[in-house]
Design a protein around this motif. Structure first.
Motif, mmCIF file in Angstrom:
data_model
loop_
_atom_site.group_PDB
_atom_site.id
_atom_site.type_symbol
_atom_site.label_atom_id
_atom_site.label_comp_id
_atom_site.label_asym_id
_atom_site.label_seq_id
_atom_site.Cartn_x
_atom_site.Cartn_y
_atom_site.Cartn_z
ATOM 1 N N VAL A 15 19.684 8.153 4.053
ATOM 2 C CA VAL A 15 20.571 9.211 4.512
ATOM 3 C C VAL A 15 21.949 9.089 3.832
ATOM 4 O O VAL A 15 22.660 10.076 3.666
ATOM 5 C CB VAL A 15 20.661 9.118 6.063
ATOM 6 N N VAL A 16 22.318 7.866 3.432
ATOM 7 C CA VAL A 16 23.690 7.625 2.959
ATOM 8 C C VAL A 16 24.079 8.490 1.745
ATOM 9 O O VAL A 16 25.061 9.245 1.813
ATOM 10 C CB VAL A 16 23.927 6.109 2.701
ATOM 11 N N PRO A 17 23.332 8.424 0.622
ATOM 12 C CA PRO A 17 23.748 9.251 -0.530
ATOM 13 C C PRO A 17 23.741 10.744 -0.204
ATOM 14 O O PRO A 17 24.600 11.501 -0.680
ATOM 15 C CB PRO A 17 22.737 8.924 -1.621
ATOM 16 N N THR A 18 22.791 11.173 0.621
ATOM 17 C CA THR A 18 22.704 12.601 0.958
ATOM 18 C C THR A 18 23.927 13.032 1.758
ATOM 19 O O THR A 18 24.496 14.099 1.523
ATOM 20 C CB THR A 18 21.412 12.886 1.755
ATOM 21 N N LEU A 19 24.336 12.196 2.704
ATOM 22 C CA LEU A 19 25.513 12.560 3.504
ATOM 23 C C LEU A 19 26.780 12.512 2.657
ATOM 24 O O LEU A 19 27.680 13.339 2.816
ATOM 25 C CB LEU A 19 25.648 11.637 4.717
ATOM 26 N N LEU A 20 26.864 11.561 1.741
ATOM 27 C CA LEU A 20 28.056 11.502 0.885
ATOM 28 C C LEU A 20 28.134 12.738 -0.012
ATOM 29 O O LEU A 20 29.221 13.268 -0.282
ATOM 30 C CB LEU A 20 28.053 10.230 0.033
ATOM 31 N N ALA A 21 26.962 13.204 -0.439
ATOM 32 C CA ALA A 21 26.931 14.365 -1.344
ATOM 33 C C ALA A 21 27.482 15.623 -0.682
ATOM 34 O O ALA A 21 27.956 16.543 -1.353
ATOM 35 C CB ALA A 21 25.507 14.601 -1.837
ATOM 36 N N VAL A 22 27.457 15.666 0.650
ATOM 37 C CA VAL A 22 27.939 16.834 1.392
ATOM 38 C C VAL A 22 29.393 17.151 1.023
ATOM 39 O O VAL A 22 29.822 18.303 1.024
ATOM 40 C CB VAL A 22 27.818 16.557 2.921
ATOM 41 N N PHE A 23 30.161 16.109 0.673
ATOM 42 C CA PHE A 23 31.585 16.310 0.408
ATOM 43 C C PHE A 23 31.867 16.894 -0.982
ATOM 44 O O PHE A 23 32.986 17.294 -1.265
ATOM 45 C CB PHE A 23 32.343 14.986 0.565
ATOM 46 N N GLY A 24 30.849 16.893 -1.849
ATOM 47 C CA GLY A 24 31.016 17.446 -3.189
ATOM 48 C C GLY A 24 32.146 16.763 -3.953
ATOM 49 O O GLY A 24 32.777 17.348 -4.827
ATOM 50 N N ASN A 25 32.413 15.498 -3.591
ATOM 51 C CA ASN A 25 33.496 14.740 -4.206
ATOM 52 C C ASN A 25 32.874 13.858 -5.289
ATOM 53 O O ASN A 25 31.824 13.267 -5.052
ATOM 54 C CB ASN A 25 34.101 13.886 -3.074
ATOM 55 N N GLN B 241 26.661 1.948 -2.663
ATOM 56 C CA GLN B 241 26.074 0.662 -2.251
ATOM 57 C C GLN B 241 26.865 0.020 -1.097
ATOM 58 O O GLN B 241 26.291 -0.442 -0.110
ATOM 59 C CB GLN B 241 26.054 -0.277 -3.454
ATOM 60 N N VAL B 242 28.192 0.039 -1.216
ATOM 61 C CA VAL B 242 29.003 -0.613 -0.183
ATOM 62 C C VAL B 242 28.855 0.121 1.158
ATOM 63 O O VAL B 242 28.738 -0.504 2.214
ATOM 64 C CB VAL B 242 30.492 -0.685 -0.634
ATOM 65 N N VAL B 243 28.815 1.447 1.107
ATOM 66 C CA VAL B 243 28.645 2.195 2.364
ATOM 67 C C VAL B 243 27.236 1.963 2.924
ATOM 68 O O VAL B 243 27.053 1.814 4.134
ATOM 69 C CB VAL B 243 28.921 3.708 2.170
ATOM 70 N N THR B 244 26.253 1.887 2.026
ATOM 71 C CA THR B 244 24.875 1.648 2.492
ATOM 72 C C THR B 244 24.780 0.304 3.217
ATOM 73 O O THR B 244 24.159 0.190 4.281
ATOM 74 C CB THR B 244 23.880 1.687 1.302
ATOM 75 N N GLU B 245 25.440 -0.718 2.636
ATOM 76 C CA GLU B 245 25.388 -2.040 3.289
ATOM 77 C C GLU B 245 26.047 -1.989 4.668
ATOM 78 O O GLU B 245 25.547 -2.562 5.632
ATOM 79 C CB GLU B 245 26.082 -3.097 2.406
ATOM 80 N N ALA B 246 27.166 -1.278 4.741
ATOM 81 C CA ALA B 246 27.877 -1.172 6.033
ATOM 82 C C ALA B 246 27.007 -0.424 7.047
ATOM 83 O O ALA B 246 26.919 -0.805 8.216
ATOM 84 C CB ALA B 246 29.208 -0.461 5.831
ATOM 85 N N TYR B 247 26.347 0.615 6.576
ATOM 86 C CA TYR B 247 25.494 1.433 7.451
ATOM 87 C C TYR B 247 24.314 0.586 7.967
ATOM 88 O O TYR B 247 23.952 0.633 9.147
ATOM 89 C CB TYR B 247 25.013 2.655 6.662
ATOM 90 N N GLN B 248 23.783 -0.226 7.040
ATOM 91 C CA GLN B 248 22.647 -1.084 7.399
ATOM 92 C C GLN B 248 23.058 -2.100 8.475
ATOM 93 O O GLN B 248 22.335 -2.330 9.434
ATOM 94 C CB GLN B 248 22.221 -1.829 6.142
ATOM 95 N N LEU B 249 24.263 -2.651 8.292
ATOM 96 C CA LEU B 249 24.772 -3.619 9.262
ATOM 97 C C LEU B 249 24.933 -2.957 10.637
ATOM 98 O O LEU B 249 24.590 -3.531 11.671
ATOM 99 C CB LEU B 249 26.125 -4.160 8.770
ATOM 100 N N LEU B 250 25.432 -1.731 10.622
ATOM 101 C CA LEU B 250 25.606 -0.998 11.883
ATOM 102 C C LEU B 250 24.269 -0.784 12.582
ATOM 103 O O LEU B 250 24.168 -0.929 13.798
ATOM 104 C CB LEU B 250 26.214 0.376 11.600
ATOM 105 N N LEU B 251 23.264 -0.421 11.782
ATOM 106 C CA LEU B 251 21.944 -0.175 12.364
ATOM 107 C C LEU B 251 21.373 -1.445 12.972
ATOM 108 O O LEU B 251 20.807 -1.438 14.058
ATOM 109 C CB LEU B 251 20.976 0.317 11.291
ATOM 110 N N LYS B 252 21.542 -2.554 12.229
ATOM 111 C CA LYS B 252 20.928 -3.819 12.651
ATOM 112 C C LYS B 252 21.653 -4.457 13.809
ATOM 113 O O LYS B 252 21.050 -4.915 14.761
ATOM 114 C CB LYS B 252 21.000 -4.789 11.460
ATOM 115 N N ARG B 253 22.997 -4.540 13.717
ATOM 116 C CA ARG B 253 23.744 -5.351 14.667
ATOM 117 C C ARG B 253 24.648 -4.560 15.602
ATOM 118 O O ARG B 253 25.229 -5.122 16.511
ATOM 119 C CB ARG B 253 24.585 -6.398 13.916
ATOM 120 N N GLY B 254 24.848 -3.293 15.320
ATOM 121 C CA GLY B 254 25.698 -2.489 16.203
ATOM 122 C C GLY B 254 27.173 -2.545 15.808
ATOM 123 O O GLY B 254 27.601 -3.413 15.035
#
Ligand code: NAI
Ligand code: CS2
Length: 485
Positions: free
Chosen positions: A444-454, A464-477
């Motif tokens: 979902v990460v690249p798709t959501l980032l693409a929404v900004f057209g930035n 990659q850095v946002v994906t890792e952060a997102y993964q951590l959120l999913l795993k550990r809260g």
């Protein structure tokens, strides 16, 4: 007749307008009579009127919701109570700068257009939220695909959007040879004056090139930095104020004691001396605006998403967790402050500590859910611009990345316990269909980032850095993710 603050005896210890309100005329028409405007520009104007013999009064307009508020303002002669709540004490006052209030439901679009076309009106001020400017995020130009803009282009004399209203009223003034005016944005938008100008001129050009040229030459669009934390009113906040007033004021607002207003001194047809009430007129607002958007609003959004996910209802609740408090301070000082170029003498260390104190005010019930709203409109100026700086400088931006990941997790529409989140955003349908396609997977990460057209959205390091952060959120809260910062 209902008892209200205009027709019954209020405790004389509560300050009332000391000036003769009869001397005021509508010289400012304000679009977006929300909580913030009443607690900020209306308060500055009130204090200016206390100190000068000026006649600048405000006519309030709500274009969409808020017809009830407009009616209530009318019923109480446009008086309104403001409760300034500090950590230790509350100061209540009644302000008198508002002198009229309109809604299309009561006066039709014509009533509003004609009110702004009155010759003595010199300023249209705006708090129409970020989305009210109908700007395409990628191009920074008017979004001609916006439903309201399309509607207004098809039927420009009966507008619906704020931009449509402004252009049509400027056309009336142009055709009637009336003095020009100033359009003053007071929204948390990067270079808000320029954005307002872009939207208005683009729209006018699609209607009539000559009108667009007249606007470019005659109308000014000063940028402003506005600051005061103003939570939406709640039954509890209104009840608390009613107890002190001895009567209910449905228009009352609670806010923090702090207020700041930095205004580009660029007015087409005069302006109030808001400086006597504490505003600053400057040549260039940009450094102040960027500082506020990144340090205050950036950390506010961080706390809102990660706070909501962790179960914190209010910002002050999140600030009571030492990990969140430290993360907010580190975000400000390590990842936002270095991106700023400020006039000499600005103390960003002190500014950050003052913000921490303001956010921690336990009496200000500012909901994380309220700040989490409209993230698609807020993240570019609050977080993405700083990430661009860090990528160019090879510096660390882990707090920003976690904040952005927090936004993604939030807009999935389910919290960490699986409970539904009421996501409010102009792009909410797009988010829903993205999450339907990907579920909570990291795709979902690249798709959501693409929404900004930035262009940033395509940067592999950022993704990659946002994906890792997102993964951590999913795993550990959220709580754990913030603690690991
Ligand atoms: P609010 O929800 O009380 O009021 C929003 C106002 O904007 C309403 O009058 C609504 O009718 C109008 N509006 C909403 N969407 C619109 C659209 N598409 N076109 C035209 N008008 C529209 O919100 P509040 O607290 O007054 O905040 C409004 C804006 O003020 C914020 O989005 C922000 O840019 C700015 N602001 C708010 C602060 C706060 O702490 N509440 C502080 C600093 C700035
Ligand atoms: C908040 C702001 O709702 C939000 O997004 O971050 O409205 C914030 O309260 C103000 O900008 C403070 O001046």
């Amino acid at each position: 007749m209902n008892r209200n603050i205009a027709n019954c005896k209020i405790n004389p210890a509560i300050p009332h307008p000391s000036y003769d309100r009869k001397r005021l005329v509508t010289r400012i028409v304000h679009l977006g009579c929300g909580a913030f405007h009443r607690a900020h520009q209306a308060v500055f104007t009130h204090h200016m009127l206390e100190k000068t013999g000026s006649d600048w009064g405000i006519c309030e307009v709500s274009l969409f919701s808020g017809h009830r508020l407009i009616q209530q303002l009318k019923e109480q002669n446009y008086l309104c109570a403001i409760a300034e709540k500090g950590a230790e004490k509350t100061e209540l006052k009644i302000i008198g700068s508002m002198i009229d209030a309109l809604h299309p439901e009561f006066v039709g679009h014509k009533g509003i257009l004609e009110a702004i076309a009155q010759p003595q009106v010199a300023i249209i001020s705006l708090t129409i939220t970020e989305k009210g400017y109908c700007i395409d995020a990628a191009s920074g130009k008017l979004d001609v695909n916006n439903v309201l803009i399309q509607q207004d282009l098809a039927n420009p004399t009966e507008p619906t959007s704020a931009i449509g209203y402004i252009v049509e009223t400027l056309r009336l003034r142009y055709e009637r040879n009336l003095p020009p005016l100033t359009v003053m944005s007071c929204d948390n938008v990067r270079e808000n004056g320029k954005v307002a100008r872009e939207a208005v001129v683009d729209f006018a050009r699609l209607r009539d090139e000559k009108l667009a040229q007249w606007i470019e030459l005659n109308v000014t669009f000063p940028c402003t930095m506005v600051d005061r934390i103003v939570p939406a009113a709640t039954p509890e906040s209104l009840e608390e104020i009613a107890e002190q007033l001895g009567v209910c004021d449905p228009c009352a607002i609670t806010c923090e004691p702090f207020r700041q207003w930095v205004i580009e001194d660029n007015f087409a047809n005069g302006r109030p001396n808001w400086d006597v009430a504490g505003a600053q007129f400057v040549k260039d607002v940009a450094p102040f605006e960027t500082m506020k958007l990144r340090m205050l609003n950036g950390s506010h959004s961080f706390l809102a998403y990660l706070g909501y996910l962790a179960g914190y209802t209010h910002i002050a609740d999140a600030m009571a967790n030492p990990d969140y408090r430290q993360a907010a301070l580190d975000l400000m000082l390590k990842e936002q402050a270095p991106t700023l170029t400020m006039p000499t003498g600005t103390d960003l260390f002190q500014y950050a500590h003052r913000l921490i104190e303001r956010f921690s005010n336990p009496n200000l019930k500012h909901q994380t859910w309220q700040i989490a709203m409209d993230g698609s409109q807020k993240l570019p100026q609050r977080m993405f611009d700083s990430v661009t700086y860090h990528l160019a400088n090879g510096s660390d931006y882990r707090h920003l990345a976690l904040g952005i990941a927090g936004w993604m997790r939030y807009i999935s529409g389910r919290d960490e316990q699986g409970k539904l989140i009421d996501v409010r955003d102009p792009l909410v349908d797009q988010f829903k269909s993205i999450y339907q396609q990907y579920g909570l997977s990291i795709d979902v990460v690249p798709t959501l980032l693409a929404v900004f057209g930035n262009p940033l959205s395509a940067d592999p390091h950022f993704v990659q850095v946002v994906t890792e952060a997102y993964q951590l959120l999913l795993k550990r809260g959220a709580c754990h993710a913030v603690a690991t910062l």
